[in-house]
Design a protein around this motif. Structure first.
Motif, PDB file in Angstrom:
ATOM      1  N   GLN A   1     -23.843   8.478  25.344  1.00  0.00           N
ATOM      2  CA  GLN A   1     -23.821   7.090  24.177  1.00  0.00           C
ATOM      3  C   GLN A   1     -22.775   6.887  23.262  1.00  0.00           C
ATOM      4  OE1 GLN A   1     -27.556   8.060  22.064  1.00  0.00           O
ATOM      5  NE2 GLN A   1     -29.148   7.668  24.120  1.00  0.00           N
ATOM      6  N   ARG A   2     -22.193   8.058  23.137  1.00  0.00           N
ATOM      7  CA  ARG A   2     -20.932   7.993  21.998  1.00  0.00           C
ATOM      8  C   ARG A   2     -19.767   7.372  23.023  1.00  0.00           C
ATOM      9  NH1 ARG A   2     -20.801   6.597  17.132  1.00  0.00           N
ATOM     10  NH2 ARG A   2     -19.635   4.985  18.315  1.00  0.00           N
ATOM     11  N   LEU A   3     -19.753   7.794  23.973  1.00  0.00           N
ATOM     12  CA  LEU A   3     -18.548   7.082  25.034  1.00  0.00           C
ATOM     13  C   LEU A   3     -18.653   5.895  25.180  1.00  0.00           C
ATOM     14  CD1 LEU A   3     -16.340   7.414  26.952  1.00  0.00           C
ATOM     15  CD2 LEU A   3     -17.846   8.259  28.699  1.00  0.00           C
ATOM     16  N   ALA A   4     -20.155   5.502  25.601  1.00  0.00           N
ATOM     17  CA  ALA A   4     -20.373   4.015  25.955  1.00  0.00           C
ATOM     18  C   ALA A   4     -20.007   3.017  24.592  1.00  0.00           C
ATOM     19  CB  ALA A   4     -21.741   3.724  26.060  1.00  0.00           C
ATOM     20  N   ALA A   5     -20.218   3.523  23.412  1.00  0.00           N
ATOM     21  CA  ALA A   5     -20.049   2.970  22.025  1.00  0.00           C
ATOM     22  C   ALA A   5     -18.427   2.653  21.899  1.00  0.00           C
ATOM     23  CB  ALA A   5     -20.760   3.467  21.051  1.00  0.00           C
ATOM     24  N   ASP A   6     -17.856   3.934  22.068  1.00  0.00           N
ATOM     25  CA  ASP A   6     -16.583   3.777  22.028  1.00  0.00           C
ATOM     26  C   ASP A   6     -15.809   2.870  22.949  1.00  0.00           C
ATOM     27  OD1 ASP A   6     -16.640   5.897  20.107  1.00  0.00           O
ATOM     28  OD2 ASP A   6     -16.201   7.592  21.649  1.00  0.00           O
ATOM     29  N   GLN A   7     -16.321   2.833  24.143  1.00  0.00           N
ATOM     30  CA  GLN A   7     -15.581   1.704  25.152  1.00  0.00           C
ATOM     31  C   GLN A   7     -15.902   0.445  24.709  1.00  0.00           C
ATOM     32  OE1 GLN A   7     -17.799   3.270  28.488  1.00  0.00           O
ATOM     33  NE2 GLN A   7     -16.166   4.224  29.483  1.00  0.00           N
ATOM     34  N   GLY A   8     -17.105   0.207  24.125  1.00  0.00           N
ATOM     35  CA  GLY A   8     -17.439  -1.056  23.517  1.00  0.00           C
ATOM     36  C   GLY A   8     -16.570  -1.464  22.298  1.00  0.00           C
ATOM     37  N   ALA A   9     -16.216  -0.483  21.651  1.00  0.00           N
ATOM     38  CA  ALA A   9     -15.567  -0.975  20.206  1.00  0.00           C
ATOM     39  C   ALA A   9     -14.057  -1.240  20.546  1.00  0.00           C
ATOM     40  CB  ALA A   9     -15.585   0.416  19.261  1.00  0.00           C
ATOM     41  N   CYS A  10     -13.526  -1.016  21.742  1.00  0.00           N
ATOM     42  CA  CYS A  10     -12.113  -1.426  21.915  1.00  0.00           C
ATOM     43  C   CYS A  10     -11.838  -2.719  21.829  1.00  0.00           C
ATOM     44  CB  CYS A  10     -11.540  -0.762  23.180  1.00  0.00           C
ATOM     45  SG  CYS A  10     -11.413   1.490  22.952  1.00  0.00           S
ATOM     46  N   PRO A  11     -10.807  -3.023  21.260  1.00  0.00           N
ATOM     47  CA  PRO A  11     -10.265  -4.466  20.974  1.00  0.00           C
ATOM     48  C   PRO A  11      -9.799  -5.303  22.251  1.00  0.00           C
ATOM     49  CG  PRO A  11      -8.642  -3.399  20.011  1.00  0.00           C
ATOM     50  CD  PRO A  11      -9.835  -2.330  20.423  1.00  0.00           C
ATOM     51  N   LYS A  12     -10.140  -6.309  22.491  1.00  0.00           N
ATOM     52  CA  LYS A  12      -9.501  -7.121  23.826  1.00  0.00           C
ATOM     53  C   LYS A  12      -8.765  -8.257  23.273  1.00  0.00           C
ATOM     54  CE  LYS A  12     -13.818  -5.610  26.355  1.00  0.00           C
ATOM     55  NZ  LYS A  12     -14.280  -4.469  25.271  1.00  0.00           N
ATOM     56  N   LYS A  13      -7.598  -8.187  23.956  1.00  0.00           N
ATOM     57  CA  LYS A  13      -6.768  -9.347  23.692  1.00  0.00           C
ATOM     58  C   LYS A  13      -7.045 -10.477  24.362  1.00  0.00           C
ATOM     59  CE  LYS A  13      -2.417  -8.182  23.062  1.00  0.00           C
ATOM     60  NZ  LYS A  13      -0.883  -7.921  23.486  1.00  0.00           N
ATOM     61  N   SER A  14      -7.199 -11.578  23.637  1.00  0.00           N
ATOM     62  CA  SER A  14      -7.508 -13.101  24.586  1.00  0.00           C
ATOM     63  C   SER A  14      -6.176 -13.839  24.594  1.00  0.00           C
ATOM     64  CB  SER A  14      -8.440 -13.823  23.384  1.00  0.00           C
ATOM     65  OG  SER A  14      -8.668 -15.120  23.963  1.00  0.00           O
ATOM     66  N   TYR A  15      -6.280 -14.371  25.799  1.00  0.00           N
ATOM     67  CA  TYR A  15      -5.294 -15.371  26.346  1.00  0.00           C
ATOM     68  C   TYR A  15      -5.433 -16.464  26.304  1.00  0.00           C
ATOM     69  CZ  TYR A  15      -2.914 -10.642  27.521  1.00  0.00           C
ATOM     70  OH  TYR A  15      -2.416  -9.586  27.223  1.00  0.00           O
ATOM     71  N   ALA A  16      -6.750 -17.043  25.662  1.00  0.00           N
ATOM     72  CA  ALA A  16      -7.054 -18.475  25.967  1.00  0.00           C
ATOM     73  C   ALA A  16      -6.157 -19.267  25.158  1.00  0.00           C
ATOM     74  CB  ALA A  16      -8.272 -18.534  25.264  1.00  0.00           C
ATOM     75  N   PRO A  17      -5.687 -20.467  25.653  1.00  0.00           N
ATOM     76  CA  PRO A  17      -4.606 -21.273  25.016  1.00  0.00           C
ATOM     77  C   PRO A  17      -4.888 -21.967  23.792  1.00  0.00           C
ATOM     78  CG  PRO A  17      -6.088 -22.492  26.937  1.00  0.00           C
ATOM     79  CD  PRO A  17      -6.482 -20.887  26.969  1.00  0.00           C
ATOM     80  N   ALA A  18      -4.200 -22.061  22.848  1.00  0.00           N
ATOM     81  CA  ALA A  18      -4.434 -22.598  21.476  1.00  0.00           C
ATOM     82  C   ALA A  18      -5.322 -24.076  21.778  1.00  0.00           C
ATOM     83  CB  ALA A  18      -3.373 -22.486  20.735  1.00  0.00           C
ATOM     84  N   LYS A  19      -6.087 -24.302  20.758  1.00  0.00           N
ATOM     85  CA  LYS A  19      -6.833 -25.667  20.669  1.00  0.00           C
ATOM     86  C   LYS A  19      -5.687 -26.708  20.358  1.00  0.00           C
ATOM     87  CE  LYS A  19     -11.447 -23.817  19.923  1.00  0.00           C
ATOM     88  NZ  LYS A  19     -12.636 -23.882  18.752  1.00  0.00           N
ATOM     89  N   LYS A  20      -5.892 -27.847  20.913  1.00  0.00           N
ATOM     90  CA  LYS A  20      -4.744 -29.038  20.414  1.00  0.00           C
ATOM     91  C   LYS A  20      -5.568 -29.461  19.248  1.00  0.00           C
ATOM     92  CE  LYS A  20      -3.286 -29.743  25.385  1.00  0.00           C
ATOM     93  NZ  LYS A  20      -3.435 -31.101  26.241  1.00  0.00           N
ATOM     94  N   LYS A  21      -4.550 -29.869  18.313  1.00  0.00           N
ATOM     95  CA  LYS A  21      -5.052 -30.879  17.191  1.00  0.00           C
ATOM     96  C   LYS A  21      -5.223 -32.078  17.532  1.00  0.00           C
ATOM     97  CE  LYS A  21      -2.435 -27.611  14.150  1.00  0.00           C
ATOM     98  NZ  LYS A  21      -1.499 -27.524  13.154  1.00  0.00           N
TER      99      LYS A  21
END
Length: 402
Positions: free
Chosen positions: A382-402
């Motif tokens: 359970q601790r391993l699963a929580a640790d895996q879920g806590a890791c940050p994920k980098k987003s490559y979504a394009p920036a919103k246009k103004k």
């Protein structure tokens, strides 16, 4: 959890001691003539004391790391207690070790109710040689951990001199085995077969007149017997008459994998598995300590990011979190290995109980040990699963246009 790990093999030892209670009680009575003539002092020898596993402990040290390290050297500490010169007059011995790690290094304080100065020195040497965590940072708080080693002459390997001439010679042979490690070089990760020899000692001869080993059934076993034959034949021997008696060499190996015990006689296999469980429990405690370190390191980076919102910390967050996941995975793997030992032990004990009801208390203790390990394993997963879920994920979504 650490408390359960620390007493990993003590539960089974205590249960098994019940089977030897009658023998121990009888040993306290005045010996009969037959008992005075019986050859004793031929307890098993653990090859792990010849080939200690070199390990680099996780840094910085914490309680889990220290408890695991102290548990891992249990075979070496108990080997110190085989020698009667290291024990006092009592039949049982409790050795308490308090280890403290500071910026200057580690110290081990050894106390006991039944150790001689030589015994204290033997245990101290084991700890100073094999339990060596790295010094802490200069500003770090000291880390402490305590562990108790229990030894009883009725249940643990031990030598007692002064019973009779044959037993005294047998005791000298057993005490010498730890200096015959060259004979065991082919069994660093396995267990040798039981070897049986016949010894003949004659008055006036400085050494045994004859030492003959029976065939072991394997080439490796016969090679070991040949090496031991030369060692025993060179031992000093004295007698007031003539002695002929058998010597049975029994070996265990705490460092051997579980499958290495498959060919052993069932009751000996039980004790081999118990020794293996001690080492797997030690590995679990050390892995738990390593995961604690990784969690503290990751938490420090998270707190830093929370305060600064500095996106440049992302790579460090990601790497430290991956290190946390890796350490948690190793913790889970260590507990899985411990579960395998526990399940194998329980299956064996149930087979032995089917033949002899005296194994019932050992079955109960084995079931409890397995249940505790499975509980710890579930928590680690359970601790391993929580640790895996806590890791940050980098987003490559394009920036919103103004």
């Amino acid at each position: 959890m650490l408390k359960r790990l620390a007493v990993a093999s003590v539960i089974l030892t205590a249960a098994c001691a019940g089977q030897q209670k009658t023998e121990a009680t009888e040993g306290q009575k005045q010996m009969t003539k037959e008992e005075r003539l019986r050859i004793t002092n031929q307890p098993p020898f653990d090859l792990a004391t010849c080939f200690p596993r070199e390990q680099t402990l996780p840094s910085p040290a914490n309680e889990g790391v220290l408890v695991g390290a102290l548990l891992s050297v249990r075979p070496d500490v108990l080997e110190c207690l085989v020698d009667p010169a290291n024990r006092g007059a009592a039949a049982s011995t409790k050795v308490t070790v308090k280890s403290t790690v500071t910026a200057q290094g580690v110290t081990h304080a050894v106390t006991s109710d039944n150790l001689t100065p030589a015994g204290i020195g033997c245990v101290q040497q084991v700890l100073d040689t094999h339990v060596k965590p790295a010094p802490l940072a200069a500003d770090a708080k000291p880390v402490e951990a305590s562990y108790e080693y229990d030894h009883a002459t009725a249940n643990n390997p031990s030598v007692t001199m002064g019973i009779n001439e044959g037993s005294d010679f047998s005791g000298a042979v057993r005490l010498a085995e730890k200096s015959w490690c060259d004979c065991f070089a082919g069994f660093k990760t396995s267990t040798p077969p039981v070897l049986t020899s016949d010894i003949h000692i004659v008055k006036g001869q400085p050494n045994p007149t004859e030492v003959v080993f029976k065939p072991s059934g394997s080439t490796e076993g016969d090679q070991l017997a040949s090496c031991l034959q030369a060692k025993v034949a060179a031992m000093p021997a004295t007698t007031t008459g003539e002695l002929k008696f058998p010597f049975r060499f029994v070996f265990f190996n705490s460092q051997a994998p579980v499958e290495a015990s498959a060919s052993m006689p069932p009751e000996l296999r039980f004790f081999q598995l118990e020794l293996a469980r001690t080492q797997s429990a030690a590995a679990s405690a050390i892995a738990f300590g390593a995961r604690t370190n990784a969690a503290d390191t990751y938490d420090a980076v998270v707190q830093k990011y929370t305060k600064t919102k500095d996106y440049r910390l992302f790579d460090e967050l990601s790497s430290k979190c991956q290190a946390l996941v890796d350490s948690a995975t190793k913790w889970v793997d260590a507990l899985k290995a411990q579960e395998t030992v526990d399940q194998t032990t329980l299956t064996l004990v149930q087979e032995l109980k089917a033949q002899k009801e005296d194994w019932a208390p050992v079955e109960t203790a084995s079931q409890e040990a397995l249940a505790n390990t499975q509980k710890d394993l579930a928590a680690a997963q359970q601790r391993l699963a929580a640790d895996q879920g806590a890791c940050p994920k980098k987003s490559y979504a394009p920036a919103k246009k103004k």
